[in-house]
Enzyme design. Structure first.
Site, short mmCIF file in Angstrom:
data_model
loop_
_atom_site.label_atom_id
_atom_site.label_comp_id
_atom_site.label_asym_id
_atom_site.label_seq_id
_atom_site.Cartn_x
_atom_site.Cartn_y
_atom_site.Cartn_z
N PRO A 22 40.12 -6.77 -0.28
CG PRO A 22 40.92 -5.15 1.19
CD PRO A 22 41.32 -6.42 0.50
N GLY A 25 40.82 -1.23 -4.50
CA GLY A 25 42.26 -1.22 -4.22
C GLY A 25 42.96 -0.01 -4.82
N GLY A 27 46.44 1.41 -6.52
CA GLY A 27 47.65 1.00 -7.22
C GLY A 27 48.76 2.01 -7.03
CB THR A 28 51.95 1.94 -5.54
OG1 THR A 28 52.53 0.67 -5.89
CG2 THR A 28 51.10 1.80 -4.31
CG ASP A 52 48.98 -3.78 -7.72
OD1 ASP A 52 49.11 -5.02 -7.61
OD2 ASP A 52 49.39 -3.15 -8.72
CE1 TYR A 57 53.93 -1.35 -11.95
CE2 TYR A 57 52.85 -1.27 -9.82
CZ TYR A 57 52.85 -1.65 -11.15
OH TYR A 57 51.76 -2.30 -11.67
CE LYS A 86 51.00 -6.01 -10.23
NZ LYS A 86 51.40 -4.62 -9.91
CG HIS A 119 54.33 -7.04 -13.30
ND1 HIS A 119 54.85 -6.01 -12.57
CD2 HIS A 119 53.40 -6.47 -14.08
CE1 HIS A 119 54.27 -4.87 -12.91
NE2 HIS A 119 53.38 -5.13 -13.84
CB SER A 169 49.66 -9.74 -13.39
OG SER A 169 49.71 -8.53 -14.08
CG LEU A 220 39.10 5.56 -12.55
CD1 LEU A 220 39.60 6.78 -11.77
CD2 LEU A 220 37.59 5.49 -12.50
CB SER A 264 44.42 9.61 -7.89
OG SER A 264 44.53 11.02 -8.01
NE ARG A 269 41.54 14.05 -10.78
CZ ARG A 269 42.27 14.24 -11.88
NH1 ARG A 269 43.43 13.61 -12.01
NH2 ARG A 269 41.83 15.03 -12.82
N1 LIG Z 1 49.89 -5.55 -14.11
C1 LIG Z 1 50.05 -4.56 -14.93
O1 LIG Z 1 50.63 -4.73 -16.00
C2 LIG Z 1 49.52 -3.22 -14.57
C3 LIG Z 1 49.47 -2.22 -15.56
C4 LIG Z 1 48.95 -0.99 -15.22
C5 LIG Z 1 48.47 -0.74 -13.95
N2 LIG Z 1 48.56 -1.71 -12.99
C6 LIG Z 1 48.13 -1.44 -11.59
O2 LIG Z 1 46.84 -0.88 -11.59
C7 LIG Z 1 46.86 0.38 -10.90
C8 LIG Z 1 45.77 1.28 -11.46
O3 LIG Z 1 45.99 1.53 -12.84
P1 LIG Z 1 45.83 2.96 -13.46
O4 LIG Z 1 46.91 3.85 -12.98
O5 LIG Z 1 45.68 2.79 -14.93
O6 LIG Z 1 44.44 3.44 -12.81
P2 LIG Z 1 43.28 4.41 -13.26
O7 LIG Z 1 42.62 4.78 -11.97
O8 LIG Z 1 42.47 3.83 -14.35
O9 LIG Z 1 43.99 5.69 -13.91
C9 LIG Z 1 44.77 6.57 -13.19
C10 LIG Z 1 44.67 7.94 -13.88
O10 LIG Z 1 43.36 8.46 -13.71
C11 LIG Z 1 43.42 9.72 -13.06
N3 LIG Z 1 42.34 9.75 -12.05
C12 LIG Z 1 42.28 9.04 -10.90
N4 LIG Z 1 41.16 9.32 -10.22
C13 LIG Z 1 40.48 10.23 -10.94
C14 LIG Z 1 39.26 10.89 -10.75
N5 LIG Z 1 38.52 10.68 -9.67
N6 LIG Z 1 38.85 11.76 -11.71
C15 LIG Z 1 39.61 11.98 -12.81
N7 LIG Z 1 40.77 11.38 -13.05
C16 LIG Z 1 41.22 10.50 -12.11
C17 LIG Z 1 44.78 9.83 -12.42
O11 LIG Z 1 45.22 11.15 -12.42
P3 LIG Z 1 46.06 11.84 -11.21
O12 LIG Z 1 47.05 10.85 -10.71
O13 LIG Z 1 46.70 12.99 -11.91
O14 LIG Z 1 45.08 12.28 -10.17
C18 LIG Z 1 45.63 8.96 -13.34
O15 LIG Z 1 46.08 9.71 -14.46
C19 LIG Z 1 48.30 0.86 -11.08
O16 LIG Z 1 48.70 1.81 -10.11
C20 LIG Z 1 49.05 -0.45 -10.88
O17 LIG Z 1 49.11 -0.76 -9.50
C21 LIG Z 1 49.04 -2.94 -13.30
#
Ligand SMILES: NC(=O)c1ccc[n+]([C@@H]2O[C@H](COP(=O)([O-])OP(=O)(O)OC[C@H]3O[C@@H](n4cnc5c(N)ncnc54)[C@H](OP(=O)(O)O)[C@@H]3O)[C@@H](O)[C@H]2O)c1
Length: 315
Positions: A22, A25, A27-28, A52, A57, A86, A119, A169, A220, A264, A269
């Site tokens: 899908p 996705g 993320g956790t 994910d 984590y 991962k 990872h 990754s 985001l 989130s 959200r």
């Molecule tokens: N492989 C790697 O090294 C790696 C690194 C980083 C991430 N990841 C994966 O990627 C996933 C996503 O990354 P990310 O956490 O950076 O995602 P992101 O969606 O870019 O950012 C999440 C942040 O945005 C906020 N947010 C979410 N939806 C929103 C909305 N509709 N309006 C305003 N703010 C919003 C959240 O706040 P709230 O939670 O306060 O609502 C949170 O602070 C992770 O969970 C993980 O699974 C992988």
């Protein structure tokens, strides 16, 4: 913008010949265990069908509990959810890879993973310490194992049916090419930070040409400064098409051909982020061509040490 279109249900076929991921996705990467469980459940209930996770984590147990709760309620079946996890840097030695996946699956309460990713391309000292450091606080790397050695171990896990697809990754284009060329089982997914400040067009082009899905994390911009959801190109399009800035960013990611991950802890959200729909093509182009600043939010690709880089407002 068409409101009841199928963008949110987009699936991208994987090169393993049997499954599709899908595009949208969840993320956790959520530090708090209680929030992990609540958010994962809310994401599944909102409609997300890709999750994910990662041993790094330290919350696979809560992700597993949330999935079980939803599966037991009978509305969603295990087979309908695409679950990725991962292997972390301390488990790169081939003999550590299978036990690492087995431990993840146990915590997730699953008997297979849909996708298993390395990872990061950095191997740390093998052992149970995820963040091994010397007396000076420097990371202890493991020079005795290559990324290809670890990849070969992942190939064995596909043969055994423990995971359906495997991927990389936090890799560079060169690292992705090297593994792709040497692999017996080609990477199905390359998972990297990507958003309009870091579009990774060259990597996306390589992935497209070779049947690999690019999965964009931090879609985001991780909610960090400079805030993508406040960028004038994004807010103007959002106003024009009557969607939120987050929905515009997520639609852009799918329409340019990537899968994505967003996260989130906030129920409203989570729902908002699933309610994406198709942007007019000129809006997709406007984002691709009109946002020219370049920002990487996560430094994990440089050292293998996770961490988003704090910046000053507007910096
Ligand atoms: N492989 C790697 O090294 C790696 C690194 C980083 C991430 N990841 C994966 O990627 C996933 C996503 O990354 P990310 O956490 O950076 O995602 P992101 O969606 O870019 O950012 C999440 C942040 O945005 C906020 N947010 C979410 N939806 C929103 C909305 N509709 N309006 C305003 N703010 C919003 C959240 O706040 P709230 O939670 O306060 O609502 C949170 O602070 C992770 O969970 C993980 O699974 C992988």
């Amino acid at each position: 913008m068409v409101d009841n279109d199928n963008l949110r249900s987009t699936k991208i076929a994987l090169n393993n010949g049997s499954s599709a991921i899908p595009a949208l996705g969840f993320g956790t990467l959520i530090p708090d265990p209680v929030a992990t469980r609540t958010a994962t459940k809310a994401a599944l209930e909102a409609g997300f069908r890709a999750l994910d996770a990662s041993e790094r984590y330290r919350n696979e147990k809560e992700v597993g509990e949330a999935m079980q709760e939803v599966f037991k309620a009978g509305k969603i079946k295990r087979a309908e959810v695409f679950v990725a996890t991962k292997v972390w840097n301390n488990n790169h030695r081939p003999e550590r890879v299978k036990p690492a996946l087995e431990a993840s699956l146990k915590r997730l309460q699953l008997d297979y993973a849909d996708l298993y990713l390395i990872h990061t391309p950095f191997a740390f000292q093998p052992g149970d310490e995820q963040d091994p450091r010397d007396a000076n606080g420097n990371v202890i790397y493991d020079k005795g194992v290559t990324l290809l050695d670890t990849w070969r171990a992942l190939e064995g896990l596909v043969d055994e049916g423990k995971c359906k697809a495997i991927g990389l990754s936090d890799v560079s284009l060169d690292q992705a090419k090297q593994i792709f060329e040497a692999a017996r089982i080609k990477p199905a997914v390359v998972h990297v930070e990507s958003h309009p400040y870091l579009p990774e067009w060259e990597l996306l082009d390589f992935c497209r040409k070779n049947g690999i899905v690019l999965q964009a994390f931090a879609a985001l911009g991780h909610g960090m400064q400079p805030k993508l959801i406040e960028h004038p190109v994004i807010t103007a399009i959002a106003k024009r098409v009557n969607k939120t800035p987050a929905q515009v960013l997520l639609a852009w990611a799918i329409q340019r051909g990537t899968a994505l991950l967003t996260t989130s802890k906030t129920p409203s959200r989570i729902k908002e982020n699933f309610e994406v729909s198709t942007l007019p093509e000129e809006a997709v182009r406007e984002i691709s061509e009109g946002i020219k600043s370049r920002v990487r939010f996560n430094a994990v690709v440089e050292t293998g040490v996770p961490g988003f880089i704090p910046r000053k407002k507007g910096g």
